[in-house]
Structure formats: structure tokens, C-alpha cells
Design an enzyme around this catalytic site. Sequence first.
Site, PDB file in Angstrom:
ATOM      1  N   GLU A  22       0.825  -1.145  -0.143  1.00 49.09           N
ATOM      2  CA  GLU A  22      -0.156  -0.058  -0.153  1.00 49.09           C
ATOM      3  C   GLU A  22       0.746   1.270   0.121  1.00 49.09           C
ATOM      4  OE1 GLU A  22      -3.988   0.308   1.772  1.00 49.09           O
ATOM      5  OE2 GLU A  22      -4.336  -1.908   1.039  1.00 49.09           O
TER       6      GLU A  22
HETATM    7  N1  CAA Z   1      -6.468  11.542  -4.068  1.00 44.28           N
HETATM    8  C1  CAA Z   1      -7.112  11.959  -5.077  1.00 44.28           C
HETATM    9  N2  CAA Z   1      -6.383  11.987  -6.327  1.00 44.28           N
HETATM   10  C2  CAA Z   1      -5.096  11.915  -6.499  1.00 44.28           C
HETATM   11  C3  CAA Z   1      -4.234  11.662  -5.143  1.00 44.28           C
HETATM   12  C4  CAA Z   1      -5.051  11.401  -3.970  1.00 44.28           C
HETATM   13  N3  CAA Z   1      -4.505  11.190  -2.850  1.00 44.28           N
HETATM   14  N4  CAA Z   1      -2.910  11.910  -5.416  1.00 44.28           N
HETATM   15  C5  CAA Z   1      -2.939  12.056  -6.646  1.00 44.28           C
HETATM   16  N5  CAA Z   1      -4.122  12.199  -7.454  1.00 44.28           N
HETATM   17  C6  CAA Z   1      -4.459  12.215  -8.962  1.00 44.28           C
HETATM   18  C7  CAA Z   1      -4.536  13.881  -9.035  1.00 44.28           C
HETATM   19  O1  CAA Z   1      -5.821  14.102  -9.589  1.00 44.28           O
HETATM   20  C8  CAA Z   1      -3.398  14.168  -9.815  1.00 44.28           C
HETATM   21  O2  CAA Z   1      -3.741  14.773 -11.134  1.00 44.28           O
HETATM   22  P1  CAA Z   1      -3.583  16.356 -11.292  1.00 44.28           P
HETATM   23  O3  CAA Z   1      -2.146  16.495 -11.872  1.00 44.28           O
HETATM   24  O4  CAA Z   1      -4.655  16.874 -12.095  1.00 44.28           O
HETATM   25  O5  CAA Z   1      -3.447  17.003  -9.809  1.00 44.28           O
HETATM   26  C9  CAA Z   1      -2.829  12.522 -10.523  1.00 44.28           C
HETATM   27  O6  CAA Z   1      -3.370  11.707  -9.673  1.00 44.28           O
HETATM   28  C10 CAA Z   1      -1.598  12.466 -10.589  1.00 44.28           C
HETATM   29  O7  CAA Z   1      -0.741  12.815  -9.157  1.00 44.28           O
HETATM   30  P2  CAA Z   1       0.921  12.778  -9.085  1.00 44.28           P
HETATM   31  O8  CAA Z   1       1.118  13.657 -10.167  1.00 44.28           O
HETATM   32  O9  CAA Z   1       0.828  13.143  -7.598  1.00 44.28           O
HETATM   33  O10 CAA Z   1       1.104  11.248  -9.285  1.00 44.28           O
HETATM   34  P3  CAA Z   1       2.440  10.682  -9.351  1.00 44.28           P
HETATM   35  O11 CAA Z   1       2.715  10.085 -10.900  1.00 44.28           O
HETATM   36  O12 CAA Z   1       3.622  11.586  -8.779  1.00 44.28           O
HETATM   37  O13 CAA Z   1       2.402   9.576  -8.320  1.00 44.28           O
HETATM   38  C11 CAA Z   1       2.338   8.468  -5.980  1.00 44.28           C
HETATM   39  C12 CAA Z   1       2.057   9.881  -6.843  1.00 44.28           C
HETATM   40  C13 CAA Z   1       1.900   8.945  -4.510  1.00 44.28           C
HETATM   41  C14 CAA Z   1       3.768   8.260  -5.898  1.00 44.28           C
HETATM   42  C15 CAA Z   1       1.583   7.342  -6.375  1.00 44.28           C
HETATM   43  O14 CAA Z   1       2.073   6.738  -7.764  1.00 44.28           O
HETATM   44  C16 CAA Z   1       1.822   6.153  -5.403  1.00 44.28           C
HETATM   45  O15 CAA Z   1       0.773   6.352  -4.316  1.00 44.28           O
HETATM   46  N6  CAA Z   1       2.470   5.368  -5.413  1.00 44.28           N
HETATM   47  C17 CAA Z   1       2.386   3.884  -4.698  1.00 44.28           C
HETATM   48  C18 CAA Z   1       1.450   3.060  -5.165  1.00 44.28           C
HETATM   49  C19 CAA Z   1       0.796   2.381  -4.212  1.00 44.28           C
HETATM   50  O16 CAA Z   1       0.516   2.729  -3.002  1.00 44.28           O
HETATM   51  N7  CAA Z   1       0.530   0.640  -4.518  1.00 44.28           N
HETATM   52  C20 CAA Z   1      -0.278  -0.270  -3.749  1.00 44.28           C
HETATM   53  C21 CAA Z   1      -0.468  -0.996  -4.316  1.00 44.28           C
HETATM   54  S1  CAA Z   1      -2.065  -1.746  -3.341  1.00 44.28           S
HETATM   55  C22 CAA Z   1      -1.569  -2.782  -2.244  1.00 44.28           C
HETATM   56  O17 CAA Z   1      -0.287  -2.793  -1.719  1.00 44.28           O
HETATM   57  C23 CAA Z   1      -2.528  -3.532  -1.422  1.00 44.28           C
HETATM   58  C24 CAA Z   1      -1.969  -4.555  -0.767  1.00 44.28           C
HETATM   59  O18 CAA Z   1      -1.664  -5.718  -1.289  1.00 44.28           O
HETATM   60  C25 CAA Z   1      -1.871  -4.564   0.882  1.00 44.28           C
END
Ligand code: CAA
Length: 380
Positions: A363
Site C-alpha cells: 500500500e
Molecule cells: N487522491 C485523489 N487524487 C489523487 C491523489 C489522491 N491522494 N494523489 C494524486 N491524485 C491524482 C491527481 O488528480 C493528479 O492529477 P492532477 O495532476 O490533475 O493533480 C494525478 O492523480 C497524478 O498525481 P501525481 O502527479 O501526484 O502522481 P505521481 O505519478 O507523482 O504518483 C504517487 C504519486 C503518490 C507516488 C503514487 O504513484 C503512489 O501512491 N504510488 C504508490 C502505489 C501504491 O501505493 N501501491 C499500492 C498497491 S495496493 C496494495 O499494496 C494492497 C496490498 O496488497 C496490501
Amino acid sequence: MNLQLTEEQKMMQKMVQDFARREVASAVKRMEQEDRFPREMVKRMGDLGLMGIPIPEKYGGSGFDFMSYIIAINELSRENAAIGVVLSVHTSVGTNPILYFGTEEQRGKYVPKLASGEYLGAFALTEPGAGSDAAQLKTKAEKKGDYYYLTGSKVFITNGGEADTYVVFARTSPGQGAKGITAFIVEKDAKGLIIGKKEKKMGLNGSNTVSLTFDECEVPEENRLGEEGEGFTIAMANLDVGRIGIAAQSLGIAESALNHAVEYAKERKQFGKPISRHQGISFKLADMATQVEAAKQLTYYAASLQTQGLPCGKEASMAKMYASKTAREAAIEAVQIFGGYGYTKDYPVERLFRDAKVTEIYEGTNEIQHRVISKHLLNN
Ligand code: CAA
């Protein structure tokens, strides 16, 4: 922060504590030895209303608040963190995206089955080449007539192989990064969905983790979740809240490590007195207890914000980052306090040690949580 629970929250806590001590604790040995998914436990949790704790009664859920759901994951994870993650993934990212972003038809069709435990939910975002950088995912979805055809692969899918529905993220517009991703509800028997190998993990035995292959997997248009291009926002919004669930799971592991270490230190005698009377051990326990308390405050603070409908992305990442680090450190110290016995499978701290590590990885790795927190802080 004042952790005064409401009568309803106390009721949930007591019910889950009883269930965890009576039924989850006795299942741990088998789950450890056989690494078999505890389907009967999911059925039992469904009967108790635990598979849909924060889901409104209108959609077949228990209608409790978000705080009660976090209490339940915390209590279950004290006995067994694998059961904790089954419930967290099922609810936070397997059911909530459909509840919050689905059409009324999609909610009516899937949420009551998920909330009752008849269906198990899963979430498929991560790919071999897109883990932390989720926006670079490559699974593509091409529309032909009334269907989308999904092609690509996903890895590390919790509840995979056991789940009835998967919330899957795929690219509908090439070259558009985060804005080209769309979410879909894919049923387990969808044509072209192939369940891949089950990972042999370091810990969390009993919780399934598989890869998925989509070979022109046929998904009806009515199963598109949200609009085309809205998928990344759906994933991120649900992960924000999901991370509080992982914080609660981590907290359960840390509390368990602390409790076992305290009990053992009071019993084990060396140099003519219990090892708890040696400063080297008592100070270790004091540090562990302080970290556990801080993790608890952060976790329940983030949960209280979400319960009140307030923004909690930063606080959820802080809670997940700190509680998972605490789980790992407390488990390592518990093994140290148990000494040679702690390194054997005869004592539970060895399992806690193995279970803790992944909470810093899934996550969103803790490096990604740093990025989320600093982005909120610096507004960049
Ligand atoms: N809520 C809503 N929308 C969001 C958001 C949020 N928290 N964060 C980003 N967005 C949207 C925005 O609308 C943004 O668009 P705008 O440009 O219009 O503002 C768009 O997404 C892109 O945002 P970023 O430019 O911030 O995106 P990024 O490419 O830089 O990535 C990141 C951000 C936080 C690194 C993201 O890629 C991330 O969270 N990575 C980790 C992935 C992850 O958590 N994977 C887990 C897999 S599930 C799992 O693990 C379950 C399990 O088995 C236990």
C-alpha cells in the site's frame, strides 16, 4: 488525542476481541504450517458482519463508522496479521471503490455481496514494471463495441485467486500518464483472466498473493468504474484511506510484540532475577511501549479524521509510515528479548518478525509515504 470510544465502537472492539481470541488464535498454527487461505474464517467474519463494517446498511453492510472498522483490523491483527490484511484489502480497496465511485447499478450488484462476505474483493494496480510509479502501468484496455478487452499483467495481488471481484486499473489512453488510466470491476470468471502463481512469502502465511494475466480479458462496458481517465484518482483516493487500515494492522503486530516481550521478560530469569529487572531489557521495553503509543495515536487520529469526513491523506501516510516502522522495530526487539527461543518457531515473536516487514512495503512503500507527506507539507 483523546481515545474515548463510543458505546458502538466499544461493542465492536469487544466482539472482535472475543472472536480473535477464540477463533483466529486457534487457526494461526494451521495457517502458518499450511499457508492455506482461511476461507472458512472469511465466511465466519461475514456471518459476524465484519466483511462490511463501514458499509451502509442500505448496501448490505453493518453500518458502523470508519473508526469501528479500524478497531476491528487492529484487534484481528494482534492475533493474526494475515487475517488483518485480508479484511483491510477486501474493504478499503476491494469494496470502497465500488461504493464511492460506482453507479447505482454497480453498487446494487456488487456491494451487498462483498459486504456480507459472500464475495471477497481484491485490488489490482501493481505491475512488474509499475510499483511505486503506479501511473506508468501498461495493462491496456481497448474498447470494441460494448466491451473492453484488457491485456497485460499484475503482480502481488492480495486476496488474488480467492477473490470474486477485482478492481483493476488499465490504460485506455496511451501516453497520457496518470490521466490515461481507467478502473474496471472484473469478475473472477471473466473470459481471459488467468490467475498466476501464488507467491511464497516471508510472512503473512494464509494470505494469498498472486500474479494475474489479462489475455484480451473481456469486461462489459457496464463494469467500467467511473469515467475513462478517472482510474488513477480512484486508486489514489482509496489508497489514502486504505493506508489507515495498514497502519492498524501494523499497530496490532507491534502491540502483540510488546505484550509477548513484557510477559516473557517478567518470567525469564537470568543472573538470579527476571530479565525485566535488568535495565538493558526494561529500557528496551520502555522504548517499545513509547513507540507503540505514538503509533496508536497517529493511527486513531487519522481514523478519526476519516470518520468525521475530513481530509486525511497526509495523516494516513504518517500513520502507515510510523506504525509499520514500529511494527518492524518492536518485532525485532521482541525476538532479541526472547533470545534463542525467539528465533524458533515455538514462540510467536518469530512470526511477528516475518509478518511485520511487508507493512513497510505494501500500500505504498514507506519511501512513497515520505513523498506523499512532504508533498502535502511543501505543496509541491
Ligand atoms: N487522491 C485523489 N487524487 C489523487 C491523489 C489522491 N491522494 N494523489 C494524486 N491524485 C491524482 C491527481 O488528480 C493528479 O492529477 P492532477 O495532476 O490533475 O493533480 C494525478 O492523480 C497524478 O498525481 P501525481 O502527479 O501526484 O502522481 P505521481 O505519478 O507523482 O504518483 C504517487 C504519486 C503518490 C507516488 C503514487 O504513484 C503512489 O501512491 N504510488 C504508490 C502505489 C501504491 O501505493 N501501491 C499500492 C498497491 S495496493 C496494495 O499494496 C494492497 C496490498 O496488497 C496490501
